[in-house]
Design a protein around this motif. Structure first.
Motif: not given
Length: 132
Positions: A71-85, A120-132
């Motif tokens: 909204i303020s014009g300084t959009a950042t990508e969401p934080l990505y979390v892969l298998n808890g990291f 660092r989660t002001a723009s949200g989090v996308i959490k991905i879990t894989t079949y390890q």
């Protein structure tokens, strides 16, 4: 006499329907889940992330639609979390690391759900879990 025959046939249908519905429903749910999992293996990561509720694409990069930073014009990508990291805020880097066929689940977190991952989660989090 017609009413009695109708009541008898209706009772028979209700009893017959109630005997088999639980097994059929469980079978249909398992089959639907299996088909969905197989189909997801052929869908690229970007398309899978784009289908999450509240996500939009800008320039081929996913963003949360109602992020305060957008909204303020300084959009950042969401934080990505892969298998808890924590992997950072770069979809392009994450896309090189993750094979779409190995993904078990993807979740979009925002607000208080995302706060457990830090500042660092002001723009949200996308959490991905894989079949390890």
């Amino acid at each position: 006499m017609k009413n009695l025959a109708f009541i008898f046939s209706l009772t028979f249908v209700l009893i017959l329907g109630s005997c088999s519905s639980n097994k059929t429903t469980a079978y249909n749910k398992n089959l639907s889940k299996e088909i969905t999992e197989k189909n997801n293996k052929t869908i690229p990561l970007l398309d899978r992330v784009r289908r999450l509720p509240g996500i939009t694409l800008r320039g081929g990069i996913p963003y949360f639609m109602k992020s305060a930073n957008q909204i303020s014009g300084t959009a950042t990508e969401p934080l990505y979390v892969l298998n808890g990291f924590i992997m950072g805020n770069s979809f392009k880097s994450l896309n090189q690391l993750v094979d779409s066929a190995t993904i078990k689940s993807i979740d979009a977190l925002s607000g208080s759900e995302a706060a457990s991952y830090g500042s660092r989660t002001a723009s949200g989090v996308i959490k991905i879990t894989t079949y390890q």
